[in-house]
Design a protein around this motif. Structure first.
Motif, PDB file in Angstrom:
ATOM      1  N   TYR A   5       0.913  -1.137  -0.045  1.00 22.30           N
ATOM      2  CA  TYR A   5      -0.037  -0.356  -0.055  1.00 22.30           C
ATOM      3  C   TYR A   5       0.895   1.236   0.008  1.00 22.30           C
ATOM      4  O   TYR A   5       1.577   1.528   0.997  1.00 22.30           O
ATOM      5  CB  TYR A   5      -0.848   0.125   1.125  1.00 22.30           C
ATOM      6  CG  TYR A   5      -2.100   1.287   1.148  1.00 22.30           C
ATOM      7  CD1 TYR A   5      -2.855   0.952   0.401  1.00 22.30           C
ATOM      8  CD2 TYR A   5      -1.695   2.232   1.993  1.00 22.30           C
ATOM      9  CE1 TYR A   5      -3.966   2.055   0.185  1.00 22.30           C
ATOM     10  CE2 TYR A   5      -2.750   3.332   1.803  1.00 22.30           C
ATOM     11  CZ  TYR A   5      -3.804   2.941   0.883  1.00 22.30           C
ATOM     12  OH  TYR A   5      -4.895   4.125   0.988  1.00 22.30           O
ATOM     13  N   LEU A   6       0.855   1.979  -1.041  1.00 18.44           N
ATOM     14  CA  LEU A   6       1.758   3.340  -1.160  1.00 18.44           C
ATOM     15  C   LEU A   6       0.720   4.344  -1.636  1.00 18.44           C
ATOM     16  O   LEU A   6       1.073   5.100  -2.680  1.00 18.44           O
ATOM     17  CB  LEU A   6       3.000   2.960  -2.227  1.00 18.44           C
ATOM     18  CG  LEU A   6       3.901   1.856  -2.008  1.00 18.44           C
ATOM     19  CD1 LEU A   6       4.978   1.885  -2.858  1.00 18.44           C
ATOM     20  CD2 LEU A   6       4.474   2.360  -0.608  1.00 18.44           C
ATOM     21  N   GLY A 352       3.345   5.790   4.565  1.00 21.54           N
ATOM     22  CA  GLY A 352       2.775   6.395   5.600  1.00 21.54           C
ATOM     23  C   GLY A 352       3.230   5.837   6.907  1.00 21.54           C
ATOM     24  O   GLY A 352       4.503   5.044   6.831  1.00 21.54           O
ATOM     25  N   ARG A 353       2.636   5.937   7.956  1.00 18.37           N
ATOM     26  CA  ARG A 353       3.374   5.416   9.203  1.00 18.37           C
ATOM     27  C   ARG A 353       3.809   4.005   9.221  1.00 18.37           C
ATOM     28  O   ARG A 353       4.445   3.499  10.266  1.00 18.37           O
ATOM     29  CB  ARG A 353       2.169   5.651  10.114  1.00 18.37           C
ATOM     30  CG  ARG A 353       2.525   5.496  11.870  1.00 18.37           C
ATOM     31  CD  ARG A 353       1.441   5.987  12.753  1.00 18.37           C
ATOM     32  NE  ARG A 353       1.294   7.406  12.405  1.00 18.37           N
ATOM     33  CZ  ARG A 353       0.253   8.078  13.021  1.00 18.37           C
ATOM     34  NH1 ARG A 353      -0.651   7.232  13.666  1.00 18.37           N
ATOM     35  NH2 ARG A 353      -0.209   9.234  12.859  1.00 18.37           N
ATOM     36  N   TYR A 354       2.741   3.330   8.535  1.00 19.31           N
ATOM     37  CA  TYR A 354       3.239   1.682   8.702  1.00 19.31           C
ATOM     38  C   TYR A 354       3.963   1.203   7.310  1.00 19.31           C
ATOM     39  O   TYR A 354       3.897   0.062   7.159  1.00 19.31           O
ATOM     40  CB  TYR A 354       1.794   0.891   8.716  1.00 19.31           C
ATOM     41  CG  TYR A 354       0.820   1.239   9.909  1.00 19.31           C
ATOM     42  CD1 TYR A 354       1.298   1.443  11.013  1.00 19.31           C
ATOM     43  CD2 TYR A 354      -0.341   2.159   9.642  1.00 19.31           C
ATOM     44  CE1 TYR A 354       0.492   1.965  12.210  1.00 19.31           C
ATOM     45  CE2 TYR A 354      -0.947   2.631  10.559  1.00 19.31           C
ATOM     46  CZ  TYR A 354      -0.666   2.478  11.820  1.00 19.31           C
ATOM     47  OH  TYR A 354      -1.263   3.054  12.839  1.00 19.31           O
ATOM     48  N   THR A 355       4.395   2.030   6.398  1.00 18.13           N
ATOM     49  CA  THR A 355       5.214   1.739   5.360  1.00 18.13           C
ATOM     50  C   THR A 355       6.670   1.043   6.087  1.00 18.13           C
ATOM     51  O   THR A 355       7.324   1.913   6.907  1.00 18.13           O
ATOM     52  CB  THR A 355       5.318   2.773   4.352  1.00 18.13           C
ATOM     53  OG1 THR A 355       4.321   3.321   3.875  1.00 18.13           O
ATOM     54  CG2 THR A 355       5.967   2.273   3.250  1.00 18.13           C
ATOM     55  N   LEU A 360       9.126  -1.043  -0.123  1.00 14.29           N
ATOM     56  CA  LEU A 360       9.486   0.047  -0.895  1.00 14.29           C
ATOM     57  C   LEU A 360      10.328  -0.910  -2.027  1.00 14.29           C
ATOM     58  O   LEU A 360      10.533  -0.720  -3.301  1.00 14.29           O
ATOM     59  CB  LEU A 360      10.151   1.111  -0.519  1.00 14.29           C
ATOM     60  CG  LEU A 360       9.194   1.879   0.305  1.00 14.29           C
ATOM     61  CD1 LEU A 360      10.162   3.303   0.907  1.00 14.29           C
ATOM     62  CD2 LEU A 360       8.129   2.576  -0.249  1.00 14.29           C
ATOM     63  N   ASP A 361      11.271  -1.697  -1.422  1.00 13.58           N
ATOM     64  CA  ASP A 361      12.188  -2.269  -2.322  1.00 13.58           C
ATOM     65  C   ASP A 361      11.266  -3.646  -3.155  1.00 13.58           C
ATOM     66  O   ASP A 361      11.775  -3.528  -4.227  1.00 13.58           O
ATOM     67  CB  ASP A 361      13.133  -3.420  -1.296  1.00 13.58           C
ATOM     68  CG  ASP A 361      14.264  -2.191  -0.679  1.00 13.58           C
ATOM     69  OD1 ASP A 361      14.587  -1.341  -1.042  1.00 13.58           O
ATOM     70  OD2 ASP A 361      14.709  -2.796   0.483  1.00 13.58           O
ATOM     71  N   GLU A 362      10.377  -4.198  -2.591  1.00 10.36           N
ATOM     72  CA  GLU A 362       9.333  -5.000  -3.246  1.00 10.36           C
ATOM     73  C   GLU A 362       8.884  -4.116  -4.437  1.00 10.36           C
ATOM     74  O   GLU A 362       8.818  -4.899  -5.596  1.00 10.36           O
ATOM     75  CB  GLU A 362       8.548  -5.778  -2.510  1.00 10.36           C
ATOM     76  CG  GLU A 362       9.171  -6.648  -1.419  1.00 10.36           C
ATOM     77  CD  GLU A 362       8.045  -7.487  -0.646  1.00 10.36           C
ATOM     78  OE1 GLU A 362       6.928  -7.397  -0.847  1.00 10.36           O
ATOM     79  OE2 GLU A 362       8.330  -7.793   0.574  1.00 10.36           O
ATOM     80  N   ALA A 363       8.159  -2.889  -4.094  1.00  9.77           N
ATOM     81  CA  ALA A 363       7.638  -2.360  -5.165  1.00  9.77           C
ATOM     82  C   ALA A 363       8.626  -1.974  -6.170  1.00  9.77           C
ATOM     83  O   ALA A 363       8.343  -1.967  -7.385  1.00  9.77           O
ATOM     84  CB  ALA A 363       7.099  -0.993  -4.559  1.00  9.77           C
TER      85      ALA A 363
END
Length: 374
Positions: A5-6, A352-355, A360-363
């Motif tokens: 979720y981004l 966000g707070r739970y990122t 991010l690396d997977e994305a």
């Protein structure tokens, strides 16, 4: 791979602490805050606590906070409330070309009632010039409304400078701060605003709750009429569980504002996009003067909708929409003079707070597979 979720600028999950705070008011504390018996005492106190928490976040007085159903209602209340309160004085409103539809559409509605609206253009970063705002002022100007931070590209507007101009000309100044509250400090006296809108679901509270800051003495006609709730400023029995939730979310935001997590994650993701895609990536908005969590980029020569359609486990937003085979680009990007081909390749990533960095690396790996291997 897991779902990623981004899209925190679109909506945030409800924080666990926020959810826990709601339960007592969904189960046992059911009294009407307007009643005077024992069942209302607890909920009255809960409203006072929540109002104080939001006031602490904005650094204002609790009685300057009015609860609403969300950011759209707060914006409608601000714009229509000022217009109807001051229509004998003037009918001119100033705003910008990059505002959220929750500002632009009320402006359009008021134009049908006789308002004159000036839509001031922005530069290529999405920033409006205070000088351009002042140049638009007429003897009939009663309201200036400029968002604090843009929801698409994250550009932060020079509110304090605009506020000084508004004060010099005795004009009410409103800001839609739905995207900025909780991400960066939002202190109403430092910004100089008279009215400021908050949306709960951008702040780890539920959808359907918000607030409007109303500086004491600001002329404002009530938007919803009925009984004397919210000191006569917004009729309707208060939604106590959701108000408590917004208050808890405000408490958590105060605690989180001192950290660097959002800034570090946003910076990391943008740096990695540059490193992996080079000249294919173009940042939209300001390089430095933007929300720390917002990364709006165009993959030049590609189509953002097409990219995301091939990565169904990645939640992000695009800079264009396709309806019946016709592609329309974002009005914000258009106002920033981003050419249509570049705009079509736009994706907004918002952390966000739970990122987690692993997400991010997977994305990034998923994007590489689609963009570089095809």
């Amino acid at each position: 791979m897991r779902q990623i979720y981004l899209d925190y600028n679109a909506s945030t999950p409800i924080a666990p602490e926020v959810l826990d705070s709601m339960y007592p008011y969904l189960q046992g504390s059911y009294g009407n805050p307007s009643s005077s018996h024992w069942a209302s005492a607890t909920v009255k106190e809960a409203l006072q606590t929540a109002r104080a928490s939001i006031a602490a976040l904005l650094k204002c007085d609790p009685d300057e906070i009015v609860f609403t159903s969300g950011g759209s209602e707060s914006n409608n209340y601000a714009l229509k409330g000022v217009y109807f309160a001051l229509k004998e004085k003037g009918n001119h409103i100033i705003t910008t070309t990059v505002e959220h539809p929750a500002i632009l559409n009320p402006c359009s509605f008021l134009e049908r009632l006789g308002a004159k609206v000036t839509y001031v253009e922005v530069d290529e970063t999405g920033s409006v010039s205070p000088e351009a705002i002042e140049a638009a002022i007429t003897e009939q100007t009663i309201l200036i409304t400029v968002m604090h931070a843009n929801n698409e590209v994250g550009t932060i507007q020079p509110l304090n400078e605009i506020a000084q101009i508004a004060k010099k000309h005795d004009i009410v100044f409103h800001s839609d701060a739905a995207q900025s509250v909780g991400k960066i400090p939002v202190h109403v006296d430092e910004l100089g605003v008279d009215l400021l809108s908050i949306a709960g679901h951008k702040l780890y509270a539920p959808k359907g709750i918000g607030a409007l800051y109303i500086r004491r003495g600001t002329p404002l006609e009530s938007f919803i009429h009925g009984a004397g709730h919210e000191r006569g400023m917004r009729a309707g029995t208060e939604n106590v569980p959701y108000i408590v939730a917004l208050g808890k979310a405000a408490e958590l935001a105060v605690q989180a504002l001192g950290g660097q997590s959002l800034h570090n994650l946003g910076r990391y993701f943008l740096d990695q996009l540059y490193a992996r895609f080079g000249g294919l990536v173009k940042l939209n908005g300001s390089q430095d003067n933007r929300l720390p969590n917002t990364v709006n980029v165009s993959f030049v020569g590609l189509d953002g909708n097409d990219i995301l359609s091939k990565i169904p486990q990645l939640a992000a937003s695009t800079g264009s929409a396709c309806h019946a085979g016709l592609t329309t680009i974002s009005p914000v990007l258009k106002a920033m003079n981003v050419d249509e081909q570049t705009a079509r390749g736009t994706i907004r990533f918002s952390v966000g707070r739970y990122t987690e960095q692993e997400e991010l690396d997977e994305a990034l790996q998923l994007l590489e597979k689609i963009i570089l291997e095809n």
